[in-house]
Design a protein around this motif. Structure first.
Motif, PDB file in Angstrom:
ATOM      1  N   GLU A   7       0.788  -0.173 -10.812  1.00 31.26           N
ATOM      2  CA  GLU A   7       1.867   0.666 -10.545  1.00 31.26           C
ATOM      3  C   GLU A   7       3.343  -0.071 -10.550  1.00 31.26           C
ATOM      4  O   GLU A   7       3.307  -0.905  -9.728  1.00 31.26           O
ATOM      5  N   ASP A  77      -2.219  -6.537  -7.475  1.00 26.76           N
ATOM      6  CA  ASP A  77      -1.862  -5.512  -6.724  1.00 26.76           C
ATOM      7  C   ASP A  77      -2.693  -5.483  -5.405  1.00 26.76           C
ATOM      8  O   ASP A  77      -3.932  -4.951  -5.533  1.00 26.76           O
ATOM      9  N   ARG A  79      -1.341  -3.843  -2.647  1.00 30.69           N
ATOM     10  CA  ARG A  79      -0.572  -2.829  -1.915  1.00 30.69           C
ATOM     11  C   ARG A  79      -1.684  -1.636  -1.197  1.00 30.69           C
ATOM     12  O   ARG A  79      -2.100  -1.305  -2.041  1.00 30.69           O
ATOM     13  N   SER A  82      -1.009   1.819  -2.986  1.00 31.99           N
ATOM     14  CA  SER A  82      -0.869   1.555  -4.345  1.00 31.99           C
ATOM     15  C   SER A  82      -2.184   2.307  -4.832  1.00 31.99           C
ATOM     16  O   SER A  82      -3.379   2.024  -4.612  1.00 31.99           O
TER      17      SER A  82
END
Length: 147
Positions: A7, A77, A79, A82
């Motif tokens: 993302e 990623d 996060r 996310s």
């Protein structure tokens, strides 16, 4: 174009315009997707088969362009919020794939020199460098990825 599975990451094809006295390599316009203002531009080199380990900017958006050589980027990623948490994205940019990669804040990036000659990276960042907004992992093995 590679399938992006993180993302906020963008790959933008860039133009190279041939001229008999020297070529023009586009980098970024303020009307481009991924442009979030201008803080600084800098160049970095990486030697063939060397890897610069994981780095995560907490506020800065990175816009990497490779006008000379070839550099492989791996983005991770982690996060919590996310929809692409725990995904990796692996892409090589350079003369055969002249594109800009936009990397949002909050994701990890590491890169390696895959061109056997001079590998040059340009970062068009939206903020000036601030060491307080960067996290680093000094060892590649701190994030499990098969290089």
């Amino acid at each position: 174009m590679d399938k992006i599975n993180i993302e906020g990451v963008l790959l933008t094809p860039l133009k190279k315009i041939h001229h008999p006295k020297g070529d023009v390599f586009h980098g970024m316009k303020k009307s481009d997707a991924g442009y979030y203002g201008f803080g600084e531009a800098y160049f970095s080199t990486i030697h063939f088969q060397d890897v610069k380990p994981w780095k995560k900017h907490l506020e800065m958006t990175l816009n990497f362009v490779v006008p000379l050589g070839e550099i492989r980027f791996v983005i991770y990623d982690d996060r919590d919020e996310s929809v692409t948490k725990n995904n990796f994205f692996d892409v090589t940019l350079g003369s055969n794939a002249y594109q800009r990669i936009t990397i949002p804040p909050g994701v990890w990036v590491a890169f390696s020199g895959v061109g056997s000659g001079f590998n040059l990276l340009l970062n068009l960042a939206n903020l000036e460098h601030n060491p307080a907004e960067v996290e680093r992992k000094e060892e590649l093995s701190e994030i499990p990825y098969q290089w």
